[in-house]
Motif scaffolding. Structure first.
Motif, PDB file in Angstrom:
ATOM      1  N   ALA A 253       0.837  -1.208   0.000  1.00 48.75           N
ATOM      2  CA  ALA A 253       0.000   0.000   0.000  1.00 48.75           C
ATOM      3  C   ALA A 253       0.870   1.256   0.000  1.00 48.75           C
ATOM      4  O   ALA A 253       0.593   2.214  -0.730  1.00 48.75           O
ATOM      5  N   MET A 254       1.940   1.229   0.774  1.00 45.44           N
ATOM      6  CA  MET A 254       2.785   2.439   0.876  1.00 45.44           C
ATOM      7  C   MET A 254       3.576   2.686  -0.399  1.00 45.44           C
ATOM      8  O   MET A 254       3.878   3.824  -0.745  1.00 45.44           O
ATOM      9  N   LYS A 255       3.920   1.610  -1.103  1.00 41.98           N
ATOM     10  CA  LYS A 255       4.619   1.773  -2.381  1.00 41.98           C
ATOM     11  C   LYS A 255       3.709   2.443  -3.399  1.00 41.98           C
ATOM     12  O   LYS A 255       4.125   3.295  -4.165  1.00 41.98           O
ATOM     13  N   LYS A 256       2.432   2.027  -3.398  1.00 41.28           N
ATOM     14  CA  LYS A 256       1.482   2.523  -4.402  1.00 41.28           C
ATOM     15  C   LYS A 256       0.957   3.912  -4.075  1.00 41.28           C
ATOM     16  O   LYS A 256       0.563   4.649  -4.957  1.00 41.28           O
ATOM     17  N   GLU A 257       0.870   4.233  -2.793  1.00 38.15           N
ATOM     18  CA  GLU A 257       0.115   5.406  -2.377  1.00 38.15           C
ATOM     19  C   GLU A 257       1.008   6.408  -1.633  1.00 38.15           C
ATOM     20  O   GLU A 257       1.216   6.296  -0.424  1.00 38.15           O
ATOM     21  N   PRO A 258       1.544   7.396  -2.353  1.00 36.00           N
ATOM     22  CA  PRO A 258       2.431   8.373  -1.698  1.00 36.00           C
ATOM     23  C   PRO A 258       1.770   9.068  -0.516  1.00 36.00           C
ATOM     24  O   PRO A 258       2.457   9.443   0.446  1.00 36.00           O
ATOM     25  N   SER A 259       0.444   9.219  -0.556  1.00 39.58           N
ATOM     26  CA  SER A 259      -0.217   9.949   0.541  1.00 39.58           C
ATOM     27  C   SER A 259      -0.094   9.187   1.865  1.00 39.58           C
ATOM     28  O   SER A 259      -0.071   9.798   2.936  1.00 39.58           O
ATOM     29  N   ILE A 260       0.019   7.858   1.810  1.00 41.14           N
ATOM     30  CA  ILE A 260       0.178   7.093   3.065  1.00 41.14           C
ATOM     31  C   ILE A 260       1.579   7.342   3.621  1.00 41.14           C
ATOM     32  O   ILE A 260       1.765   7.540   4.821  1.00 41.14           O
ATOM     33  N   ARG A 261       2.555   7.379   2.719  1.00 37.92           N
ATOM     34  CA  ARG A 261       3.930   7.669   3.179  1.00 37.92           C
ATOM     35  C   ARG A 261       3.973   9.062   3.791  1.00 37.92           C
ATOM     36  O   ARG A 261       4.553   9.278   4.852  1.00 37.92           O
ATOM     37  N   GLN A 262       3.327   9.980   3.105  1.00 34.47           N
ATOM     38  CA  GLN A 262       3.311  11.374   3.572  1.00 34.47           C
ATOM     39  C   GLN A 262       2.653  11.479   4.951  1.00 34.47           C
ATOM     40  O   GLN A 262       3.121  12.202   5.830  1.00 34.47           O
ATOM     41  N   VAL A 264       2.708   9.535   7.379  1.00 38.13           N
ATOM     42  CA  VAL A 264       3.558   9.148   8.515  1.00 38.13           C
ATOM     43  C   VAL A 264       4.883   9.905   8.495  1.00 38.13           C
ATOM     44  O   VAL A 264       5.836   9.529   9.174  1.00 38.13           O
ATOM     45  N   GLY A 265       4.939  10.945   7.694  1.00 38.82           N
ATOM     46  CA  GLY A 265       6.103  11.840   7.717  1.00 38.82           C
ATOM     47  C   GLY A 265       7.259  11.411   6.841  1.00 38.82           C
ATOM     48  O   GLY A 265       8.387  11.882   7.021  1.00 38.82           O
ATOM     49  N   ILE A 266       6.989  10.510   5.870  1.00 41.81           N
ATOM     50  CA  ILE A 266       8.080  10.072   4.991  1.00 41.81           C
ATOM     51  C   ILE A 266       8.157  11.024   3.783  1.00 41.81           C
ATOM     52  O   ILE A 266       7.159  11.214   3.083  1.00 41.81           O
ATOM     53  N   PRO A 267       9.327  11.611   3.533  1.00 42.55           N
ATOM     54  CA  PRO A 267       9.456  12.555   2.417  1.00 42.55           C
ATOM     55  C   PRO A 267       9.193  11.871   1.063  1.00 42.55           C
ATOM     56  O   PRO A 267       9.439  10.669   0.923  1.00 42.55           O
ATOM     57  N   PRO A 268       8.717  12.637   0.075  1.00 42.82           N
ATOM     58  CA  PRO A 268       8.300  12.052  -1.207  1.00 42.82           C
ATOM     59  C   PRO A 268       9.397  11.276  -1.932  1.00 42.82           C
ATOM     60  O   PRO A 268       9.110  10.332  -2.670  1.00 42.82           O
ATOM     61  N   GLU A 269      10.663  11.663  -1.729  1.00 47.26           N
ATOM     62  CA  GLU A 269      11.742  10.993  -2.489  1.00 47.26           C
ATOM     63  C   GLU A 269      12.131   9.641  -1.888  1.00 47.26           C
ATOM     64  O   GLU A 269      12.893   8.888  -2.481  1.00 47.26           O
ATOM     65  N   GLU A 270      11.585   9.317  -0.721  1.00 46.01           N
ATOM     66  CA  GLU A 270      11.956   8.042  -0.086  1.00 46.01           C
ATOM     67  C   GLU A 270      11.027   6.898  -0.502  1.00 46.01           C
ATOM     68  O   GLU A 270       9.854   7.112  -0.757  1.00 46.01           O
ATOM     69  N   GLU A 271      11.616   5.697  -0.531  1.00 44.89           N
ATOM     70  CA  GLU A 271      10.839   4.476  -0.813  1.00 44.89           C
ATOM     71  C   GLU A 271      10.694   3.686   0.476  1.00 44.89           C
ATOM     72  O   GLU A 271      11.536   3.798   1.368  1.00 44.89           O
ATOM     73  N   ILE A 272       9.682   2.836   0.536  1.00 45.13           N
ATOM     74  CA  ILE A 272       9.527   1.948   1.695  1.00 45.13           C
ATOM     75  C   ILE A 272       9.718   0.494   1.233  1.00 45.13           C
ATOM     76  O   ILE A 272       9.170   0.082   0.216  1.00 45.13           O
TER      77      ILE A 272
END
Ligand code: FMN
Length: 304
Positions: A253-262, A264-272
């Motif tokens: 889900a986090m790979k597909k959906e940048p808003s989920i990464r965002q 939890v405070g993960i910057p846009p250029e980072e991958e999970i």
């Protein structure tokens, strides 16, 4: 290379050359009988510092704080090959189990911080160490991530229910949604119903913390690095009395959906690359479990 990233104390150096021998990048050489920084390619692996019998070398890029732990004491002494109990190591590895029944007991933050430090003892391609760690320290934090992920899978299931859409995508070479429908749709539907109904958490299994392992841009092997750190964390968690479980659904889900990464405070250029659920386990096993058979093949070299 930034200036003074490797410092050599000429007064202490006796010119034995060991640091030159172990340097993987040819950064060091002997000049006038003393070690000297002559190359530009250092990857700051610290071999030179670790091998010097006279403590004459210091790699200032290495942060000593990263090797100081708050919840246990460890030796800085290097263990030569063969000087550790294989039997104990294998028992630890085989005893780590994916925990799907966490008690509600919270984890002390110092343990989570130590786990990150243990994670980064892993190797990384060209020693880039471009990994990132996001700590969700409480059940509340885990639940807010779980909600985002549940909402993503809710939307995915709604799309997957549309037979014509699935078939159209499949015919245009995008079979992902159809594969998801046949492989996961039903299981996810049930889990979502339970999540919204009884509140049962089939995603994070009631974990009271999580560590998300990712990467910054610029690493040569970002996925491998992150997963090696992840395995360190899983093993260490077990040794520290914690249960753990990798949550592949959360990674997807986090790979597909940048808003989920965002969120939890993960910057846009980072991958999970890994989501590790952590907590105190309510599971008690009687014995370790085995694996299916694997037969390694041999290659003995080409016939002359
Ligand atoms: C990449 C990866 C993703 C996983 N994702 C999940 C998951 O989403 N939920 C879960 O309960 N277990 C997950 N697992 C745990 C596996 O099911 C588990 O490792 C496997 O059944 C072997 O059991 P063990 O870890 O107890 O040895 C995942 C494991 C890996 C390696």
């Amino acid at each position: 290379m930034e200036e003074n990233m490797i410092e050599i104390d000429k007064a202490l150096c006796d010119g034995c050359g060991l640091c030159v021998t172990v340097c993987p990048t040819g950064t060091l050489s002997l000049m006038e009988g003393k070690a000297a920084v002559s190359g530009e390619e250092s990857i700051f692996c610290g071999h030179c510092e670790a091998i010097c019998p006279r403590k004459a070398v210091r790699v200032t890029a290495i942060d000593e704080e990263m090797s100081r732990y708050k919840t246990f004491i460890t030796e800085k002494q290097w263990l030569p090959p063969g000087k550790y109990s294989t039997s104990g190591l294998v028992q630890l590895m085989a005893s780590r189990r994916s925990c799907r029944c966490f008690s509600g007991r919270p984890i002390d933050r110092t343990m989570l911080e130590d786990l990150v430090k243990i994670g980064i003892t892993a190797p990384s391609g060209t020693n880039s160490q471009a990994w990132t760690f996001t700590i969700l320290p409480t059940r509340k934090a885990v639940i807010s991530l779980a909600e985002q992920i549940a909402s993503y899978f809710g939307r995915l299931n709604t799309a997957a229910e549309k037979t014509l859409l699935r078939l159209f995508l499949k015919l245009t070479g995008k079979g992902e949604l159809d594969a998801y429908y046949h492989g996961y749709y039903r299981k996810v539907k049930e889990a979502l119903e339970e999540w919204h109904g009884s509140g049962r958490d089939r995603l994070f299994h009631g974990s009271t913390a999580a560590i998300l392992v990712g990467s910054k841009p610029g690493a040569s092997c970002p996925v491998e690095d992150a997963l090696l750190a992840t395995q360190n964390i899983l093993l260490a968690a077990h040794s520290m009395g914690l249960g753990s479980c990798l949550i592949g659904y959360a990674v997807a889900a986090m790979k597909k959906e940048p808003s989920i990464r965002q969120a939890v405070g993960i910057p846009p250029e980072e991958e999970i690359h890994a989501v590790i659920a952590l907590g105190y386990s309510d599971e008690v096993y009687q014995r370790t479990a085995g694996r299916r058979k694997v037969t390694p093949r041999y290659f003995e070299g080409q016939q002359p």
